[in-house]
Design a protein around this motif. Structure first.
Motif, PDB file in Angstrom:
ATOM      1  N   ASP A  40      47.153  39.416  45.092  1.00  0.00           N
ATOM      2  CA  ASP A  40      47.501  39.655  46.497  1.00  0.00           C
ATOM      3  C   ASP A  40      46.233  39.980  47.286  1.00  0.00           C
ATOM      4  O   ASP A  40      45.145  40.108  46.713  1.00  0.00           O
ATOM      5  CB  ASP A  40      48.528  40.788  46.593  1.00  0.00           C
ATOM      6  N   PRO A  41      46.315  40.093  48.625  1.00  0.00           N
ATOM      7  CA  PRO A  41      45.114  40.392  49.414  1.00  0.00           C
ATOM      8  C   PRO A  41      44.372  41.651  48.962  1.00  0.00           C
ATOM      9  O   PRO A  41      43.143  41.719  49.030  1.00  0.00           O
ATOM     10  CB  PRO A  41      45.676  40.550  50.832  1.00  0.00           C
ATOM     11  N   SER A  42      45.116  42.653  48.482  1.00  0.00           N
ATOM     12  CA  SER A  42      44.459  43.856  47.982  1.00  0.00           C
ATOM     13  C   SER A  42      43.652  43.545  46.719  1.00  0.00           C
ATOM     14  O   SER A  42      42.532  44.033  46.541  1.00  0.00           O
ATOM     15  CB  SER A  42      45.511  44.925  47.669  1.00  0.00           C
ATOM     16  N   GLY A  43      44.247  42.727  45.848  1.00  0.00           N
ATOM     17  CA  GLY A  43      43.518  42.325  44.652  1.00  0.00           C
ATOM     18  C   GLY A  43      42.302  41.474  44.997  1.00  0.00           C
ATOM     19  O   GLY A  43      41.244  41.599  44.374  1.00  0.00           O
ATOM     20  N   ILE A  44      42.453  40.608  45.992  1.00  0.00           N
ATOM     21  CA  ILE A  44      41.328  39.778  46.427  1.00  0.00           C
ATOM     22  C   ILE A  44      40.161  40.661  46.867  1.00  0.00           C
ATOM     23  O   ILE A  44      38.998  40.383  46.561  1.00  0.00           O
ATOM     24  CB  ILE A  44      41.764  38.842  47.571  1.00  0.00           C
ATOM     25  N   ALA A  45      40.476  41.755  47.579  1.00  0.00           N
ATOM     26  CA  ALA A  45      39.424  42.679  48.013  1.00  0.00           C
ATOM     27  C   ALA A  45      38.720  43.310  46.819  1.00  0.00           C
ATOM     28  O   ALA A  45      37.485  43.443  46.807  1.00  0.00           O
ATOM     29  CB  ALA A  45      40.032  43.767  48.905  1.00  0.00           C
ATOM     30  N   THR A  46      39.475  43.695  45.798  1.00  0.00           N
ATOM     31  CA  THR A  46      38.880  44.310  44.608  1.00  0.00           C
ATOM     32  C   THR A  46      37.992  43.322  43.869  1.00  0.00           C
ATOM     33  O   THR A  46      36.856  43.646  43.495  1.00  0.00           O
ATOM     34  CB  THR A  46      39.993  44.808  43.661  1.00  0.00           C
ATOM     35  N   TYR A  47      38.485  42.104  43.650  1.00  0.00           N
ATOM     36  CA  TYR A  47      37.691  41.102  42.939  1.00  0.00           C
ATOM     37  C   TYR A  47      36.461  40.689  43.751  1.00  0.00           C
ATOM     38  O   TYR A  47      35.397  40.423  43.190  1.00  0.00           O
ATOM     39  CB  TYR A  47      38.556  39.875  42.620  1.00  0.00           C
ATOM     40  N   SER A  48      36.617  40.639  45.074  1.00  0.00           N
ATOM     41  CA  SER A  48      35.478  40.295  45.938  1.00  0.00           C
ATOM     42  C   SER A  48      34.401  41.359  45.862  1.00  0.00           C
ATOM     43  O   SER A  48      33.200  41.059  45.789  1.00  0.00           O
ATOM     44  CB  SER A  48      35.944  40.125  47.383  1.00  0.00           C
ATOM     45  N   GLN A  49      34.815  42.635  45.884  1.00  0.00           N
ATOM     46  CA  GLN A  49      33.857  43.724  45.779  1.00  0.00           C
ATOM     47  C   GLN A  49      33.133  43.677  44.435  1.00  0.00           C
ATOM     48  O   GLN A  49      31.917  43.879  44.356  1.00  0.00           O
ATOM     49  CB  GLN A  49      34.558  45.074  45.940  1.00  0.00           C
ATOM     50  N   ALA A  50      33.870  43.392  43.368  1.00  0.00           N
ATOM     51  CA  ALA A  50      33.264  43.320  42.040  1.00  0.00           C
ATOM     52  C   ALA A  50      32.221  42.211  41.974  1.00  0.00           C
ATOM     53  O   ALA A  50      31.124  42.398  41.438  1.00  0.00           O
ATOM     54  CB  ALA A  50      34.345  43.090  40.984  1.00  0.00           C
ATOM     55  N   GLY A  51      32.555  41.042  42.529  1.00  0.00           N
ATOM     56  CA  GLY A  51      31.612  39.935  42.516  1.00  0.00           C
ATOM     57  C   GLY A  51      30.416  40.180  43.401  1.00  0.00           C
ATOM     58  O   GLY A  51      29.269  39.885  43.029  1.00  0.00           O
ATOM     59  N   ALA A  52      30.651  40.735  44.599  1.00  0.00           N
ATOM     60  CA  ALA A  52      29.551  40.985  45.535  1.00  0.00           C
ATOM     61  C   ALA A  52      28.602  42.050  45.007  1.00  0.00           C
ATOM     62  O   ALA A  52      27.376  41.927  45.131  1.00  0.00           O
ATOM     63  CB  ALA A  52      30.117  41.411  46.888  1.00  0.00           C
ATOM     64  N   GLN A  53      29.144  43.109  44.405  1.00  0.00           N
ATOM     65  CA  GLN A  53      28.307  44.232  43.982  1.00  0.00           C
ATOM     66  C   GLN A  53      27.617  43.994  42.636  1.00  0.00           C
ATOM     67  O   GLN A  53      26.471  44.388  42.441  1.00  0.00           O
ATOM     68  CB  GLN A  53      29.160  45.501  43.897  1.00  0.00           C
ATOM     69  N   PHE A  54      28.314  43.324  41.709  1.00  0.00           N
ATOM     70  CA  PHE A  54      27.775  43.207  40.352  1.00  0.00           C
ATOM     71  C   PHE A  54      27.550  41.773  39.897  1.00  0.00           C
ATOM     72  O   PHE A  54      27.263  41.539  38.724  1.00  0.00           O
ATOM     73  CB  PHE A  54      28.705  43.928  39.364  1.00  0.00           C
TER      74      PHE A  54
END
Length: 422
Positions: free
Chosen positions: A26-40
């Motif tokens: 869902d959009p909330s999960g998309i935000a979590t996965y996006s943060q993980a990819g962007a940061q690490f």
């Protein structure tokens, strides 16, 4: 008489696992996965490789409980466990799901604003009302077909990864050979990915969808009462769940990969919403990637909000012994549909309230992480309980996989509290 396990029936009914898995992105999960990819960068891709078998195991346990007993999780907890456990779990689930609905409809409104302009809050209101109308006024057999088609929206994130340049050799290496770090921010993100991927509302939803399928097919019965239907249904559940969870994790993998290869490599490491990820993607990956990513947010939200509201309603109905089925007309299941309406309405209202959506989403994830462990423990006990499962208690192999998933989530929750205390 029509055989309920015929090939045509089997193909038509394939879907509880697929919809459950797709709703996880869902959009909330998309935000979590996006943060993980962007940061690490690529360093957390291994988490989605690891969580796949764990997701399959615990969701199969959930599906089998529903199909064998003919009742959802909340009803089985009410029948066999103390009231304080039931009301505690259901109450926390209702709170977490409502907050998650708020975050998702807000993200959908913001995504549409990015695409066409206009007021994001009123778009969020429109999406909330649309979801509510679809759940209440479309019969289950037609509604579930609509949800299946909405899962195709997730392919936008797979397509986005092929629009941009991706170093596939490095990606493969980082996927199969984990990069580990004991830094608090790394551990926190790992916990967030696990908590987003393995969520309590998915357990309640898939078990309830198996029960809904029983109601939709007059020839199908709970497997305790119709053991001759067990073999075909267990094969369907295994394939359906394996495909659904695989689809979920592949999409999550590509979201993390896309943001890693674009945002992360360009120094954009602080992503807090899915819409922010889409905006940051635009000048780097181009207009087409931006449109794909943004449209995907809307499609996944339309899929996830009904699952969030519906799983809360199933849990409440099971806890208080109300009539509950999306196949029933609203007048015959007023309290069940009332929970769907109330949770959706409160979620939409939170979009207009002076509440920080990021903090709300964070605490929703915390609640989900905390309640997932006792729910999974109870599920594993139920799945091995002859009074609930009869002769169909889960196999030793599935029992080991389910307890492994429960243990991993318990470690993740402990790690979360450890990082919060630092």
């Amino acid at each position: 008489m029509k055989n309920p396990e015929s090939k045509e029936s089997w193909l038509r009914k394939l879907g509880p696992g697929l919809i459950t898995g797709a709703a996880d992105d869902d959009p909330s999960g998309i935000a979590t996965y996006s943060q993980a990819g962007a940061q690490f960068g690529f360093n957390l891709l291994w988490t989605l490789f690891l969580t796949y078998p764990l997701m399959v195991g615990i969701q199969m346990v959930s599906a089998k409980i529903g199909r064998v007993s003919g009742h959802g999780l909340a009803t089985n907890i009410r029948r066999h466990y103390p009231p304080w456990l039931l009301y505690g779990i259901v109450g926390l689930l209702l709170v977490a799901n409502t907050i998650n609905i708020a975050a998702d409809v807000a993200a959908m409104g913001e995504a549409l604003r990015l695409l066409v302009g206009g007021p994001a809050h009123f778009y969020a209101l429109g999406f909330g009302l649309l979801s509510l109308v679809l759940q209440i006024f479309i019969p289950y057999d037609r509604y579930v077909r609509l949800l299946k088609w909405l899962t195709l929206a997730l392919l936008a994130y797979v397509g986005t990864a092929f629009v941009v340049h991706t170093p596939w050799t490095e990606v493969f290496a980082k996927t199969v050979w984990p990069h580990l770090s004991w830094k608090p921010e790394y551990i926190t993100t790992v916990v967030a990915v696990f908590g987003t991927t393995i969520s309590p509302y998915l357990f309640f939803w898939q078990a309830s969808q198996e029960v809904e399928d029983l109601h939709a097919n007059p020839d199908a019965k709970p497997l305790r009462d119709a053991p001759e239907q067990a073999s075909a249904n267990f094969r369907r559940i295994k394939l359906d769940t394996s495909l659904g969870m695989g689809f979920s994790n592949i999409v999550a993998y590509f979201i993390m990969l896309t943001t890693a290869v674009t945002l992360g490599l360009h120094g954009i490491t602080d992503i807090q919403t899915s819409a922010q990820a889409a905006t940051a993607l635009r000048p780097i990956a181009g207009e087409f990637a931006f449109w794909l990513f943004s449209a995907g947010i809307i499609g996944t939200g339309l899929l996830a909000v009904p699952v969030l509201a519906g799983s809360a309603a199933y849990a409440m109905a099971g806890a208080f012994h109300w009539k509950n089925s999306l196949e029933l007309k609203p007048v015959l299941a007023q309290k069940f549909y009332g929970i769907i309406a109330i949770s959706t309405a409160i979620g939409v209202a939170l979009c207009f309230a002076p509440v920080d959506p990021i903090k709300a989403l964070y605490w929703s994830a915390v609640i989900n992480g905390v309640i997932s462990v006792p729910i999974m423990c109870v599920m594993m006990l139920m799945a091995a309980h002859p009074k609930i499962m009869g002769r169909f208690v889960i196999t030793v192999k599935l029992k080991r996989l389910g307890w492994l998933c429960t243990g991993v989530m318990a470690v993740a929750v402990l790690a979360m509290f450890w990082t919060l205390g630092k």
